[in-house]
Design an enzyme around this catalytic site. Structure first.
Site, PDB file in Angstrom:
ATOM      1  N   GLY A  97       0.804  -1.213   0.000  1.00 47.73           N
ATOM      2  CA  GLY A  97       0.000   0.000   0.000  1.00 47.73           C
ATOM      3  C   GLY A  97       0.836   1.261   0.000  1.00 47.73           C
ATOM      4  O   GLY A  97       0.354   2.325   0.385  1.00 47.73           O
ATOM      5  N   SER A  98       2.113   1.124  -0.443  1.00 41.10           N
ATOM      6  CA  SER A  98       3.007   2.283  -0.581  1.00 41.10           C
ATOM      7  C   SER A  98       3.159   3.066   0.716  1.00 41.10           C
ATOM      8  O   SER A  98       3.326   4.283   0.706  1.00 41.10           O
ATOM      9  CB  SER A  98       2.501   3.206  -1.699  1.00 41.10           C
ATOM     10  OG  SER A  98       2.420   2.517  -2.932  1.00 41.10           O
ATOM     11  N   TYR A 109      -5.398  -8.488   1.386  1.00 45.63           N
ATOM     12  CA  TYR A 109      -4.332  -8.923   2.278  1.00 45.63           C
ATOM     13  C   TYR A 109      -4.838  -9.939   3.291  1.00 45.63           C
ATOM     14  O   TYR A 109      -4.095 -10.844   3.698  1.00 45.63           O
ATOM     15  CB  TYR A 109      -3.686  -7.712   2.956  1.00 45.63           C
ATOM     16  CG  TYR A 109      -2.951  -6.861   1.950  1.00 45.63           C
ATOM     17  CD1 TYR A 109      -1.948  -7.416   1.160  1.00 45.63           C
ATOM     18  CD2 TYR A 109      -3.278  -5.530   1.739  1.00 45.63           C
ATOM     19  CE1 TYR A 109      -1.278  -6.678   0.214  1.00 45.63           C
ATOM     20  CE2 TYR A 109      -2.621  -4.778   0.786  1.00 45.63           C
ATOM     21  CZ  TYR A 109      -1.628  -5.351   0.019  1.00 45.63           C
ATOM     22  OH  TYR A 109      -0.984  -4.622  -0.939  1.00 45.63           O
ATOM     23  N   SER A 173       5.063  -5.395  -1.602  1.00 41.10           N
ATOM     24  CA  SER A 173       5.270  -4.031  -2.084  1.00 41.10           C
ATOM     25  C   SER A 173       6.070  -3.242  -1.058  1.00 41.10           C
ATOM     26  O   SER A 173       7.256  -3.486  -0.862  1.00 41.10           O
ATOM     27  CB  SER A 173       3.923  -3.374  -2.394  1.00 41.10           C
ATOM     28  OG  SER A 173       4.089  -2.071  -2.879  1.00 41.10           O
ATOM     29  N   ASP A 221       3.384   8.547  -9.201  1.00 39.14           N
ATOM     30  CA  ASP A 221       2.793   7.922  -8.013  1.00 39.14           C
ATOM     31  C   ASP A 221       3.874   7.518  -7.018  1.00 39.14           C
ATOM     32  O   ASP A 221       3.809   7.851  -5.818  1.00 39.14           O
ATOM     33  CB  ASP A 221       1.993   6.670  -8.393  1.00 39.14           C
ATOM     34  CG  ASP A 221       0.797   6.971  -9.274  1.00 39.14           C
ATOM     35  OD1 ASP A 221       0.326   8.117  -9.260  1.00 39.14           O
ATOM     36  OD2 ASP A 221       0.343   6.038  -9.960  1.00 39.14           O
ATOM     37  N   ASP A 267       6.361  -4.949 -13.425  1.00 43.04           N
ATOM     38  CA  ASP A 267       6.397  -3.969 -12.344  1.00 43.04           C
ATOM     39  C   ASP A 267       7.527  -3.000 -12.647  1.00 43.04           C
ATOM     40  O   ASP A 267       8.672  -3.421 -12.871  1.00 43.04           O
ATOM     41  CB  ASP A 267       6.637  -4.687 -11.014  1.00 43.04           C
ATOM     42  CG  ASP A 267       6.739  -3.740  -9.825  1.00 43.04           C
ATOM     43  OD1 ASP A 267       6.645  -2.518 -10.018  1.00 43.04           O
ATOM     44  OD2 ASP A 267       6.921  -4.235  -8.704  1.00 43.04           O
ATOM     45  N   GLY A 298       1.477  -7.200  -8.035  1.00 45.64           N
ATOM     46  CA  GLY A 298       0.403  -7.709  -7.189  1.00 45.64           C
ATOM     47  C   GLY A 298      -0.332  -8.915  -7.734  1.00 45.64           C
ATOM     48  O   GLY A 298      -1.390  -9.280  -7.209  1.00 45.64           O
TER      49      GLY A 298
END
Length: 324
Positions: A97-98, A109, A173, A221, A267, A298
């Site tokens: 989720g960065s 999750y 991630s 992003d 990715d 993902g």
């Protein structure tokens, strides 16, 4: 809509849009879960998943119409239990989720952790770490370290002849990698599982340039999230973003655990992930890379591709090989 130009994050809207599921004390498809606060000082909560055992249902020990009923120990009985004779893995999972989005209760999750329980026949603990930009580096990593220390202190999570916790670390991630801290402190970790690990750096890689804006993710992003998470005076060569970069450290003399690194070829950070694996190898550490060249970021969250099933088999084998 969530990422504001001034660097703040619309947490209320993010929570509203996040599809979540509650914990289930009664097993669903063989897995039960419960939420538990492990550090009152910061409100750090985890979700703990356990496999259910088959138990006879009905009178006289006979199974009911649906056969054996799935059961787990009551929560308090589990938490106060003694070490188990048979070794089992404990997977500490830090969601993606960065560093800003999601939680252990986010559906994708929650589903992944349930899958890990079925693969490992052990316990999974998903950490609800503090998120950026409200809580910058190193808050997420500190919470991961707190979760590891808590696991090591719990008799109910110890097993085997040595009566120790057999811990694996896993992150998706941006999920924190606390394995280096563990090695520094002499804490034995059975293995480290990285899923599309989010790395970066000031210098753009070939995959970043080639895949920018394709397959769900843009550099704009990523840059926003790093700026929101890293210390305010840091750039993307900070070690949390670029661990083997100009400000990072080598791990040649560190007893670093074995690693399984899952890389998606589509990715945009895949070049950094492959470079991280190569740097670990150069420093003398055991690394296995599963490079799914045609997979998007993902892909392991949804069981609808051959890549998903391949990676789940790799994770199951890694857990088995490193547990004993």
């Amino acid at each position: 809509m969530l990422r504001r130009p001034d660097g703040t994050f619309d947490r209320y809207l993010a929570e509203y849009l996040d599809k979540r599921v509650p914990p289930n004390a009664r097993p669903v498809e063989g897995v039960s879960s419960f939420d538990h606060v492990i550090d009152q000082s910061v409100g750090l909560e985890v979700r703990i998943y356990r496999a259910a055992a088959a138990a006879a249902a009905g009178n006289g020990g006979e199974a009911g119409a649906e056969g054996a009923a799935a059961v787990t120990l009551p929560i308090l009985e589990f938490l106060t239990g003694a070490p188990a004779a048979e070794p089992f893995p404990v997977i500490i999972f830090l969601h993606g989720g960065s560093f800003a989005h999601s939680s252990p209760s986010t559906t994708i999750y929650d589903n992944l952790c349930r899958r890990f329980v079925k693969l490992s026949k052990g316990v999974v603990m998903s950490v609800n770490y503090r998120r950026a930009p409200d809580h910058r580096y190193p808050c997420a990593y500190d919470d991961g370290w707190t979760a590891l220390q808590w696991v090591l202190s719990q008799p109910c999570l110890r097993s085997g002849e040595d009566a120790q916790a057999h811990v694996f670390l896993s992150g998706d991630s941006s999920g924190g990698n606390v394995a280096v801290h563990a090695a520094d402190e002499g804490v034995n970790i059975c293995g480290n599982i990285l899923l599309n690990a989010m790395f970066g750096g000031n210098e753009r890689t070939e995959s970043e340039r080639r895949l920018d804006g394709k397959y769900f993710v843009t550099l704009q992003d990523r840059d926003w999230y790093w700026k929101a998470y890293l210390p305010e005076d840091a750039d993307r060569d900070h070690p949390a973003c670029n661990p083997f970069g100009p400000n990072g450290r080598r791990l040649r003399d560190l007893p670093f655990t074995k690693s399984l690194i899952i890389v998606s070829g589509l990715d945009l950070t895949c070049d950094q992930q492959l470079a991280y694996a190569e740097a670990l190898r150069e420093d003398g550490h055991h690394v296995k890379v599963v490079h799914c060249e045609k997979a998007t970021v993902g892909f392991y969250l949804l069981p609808n591709t051959d890549h998903y099933h391949e990676v789940m088999e790799e994770i199951a084998d890694f857990l088995q090989d490193c547990l004993f």
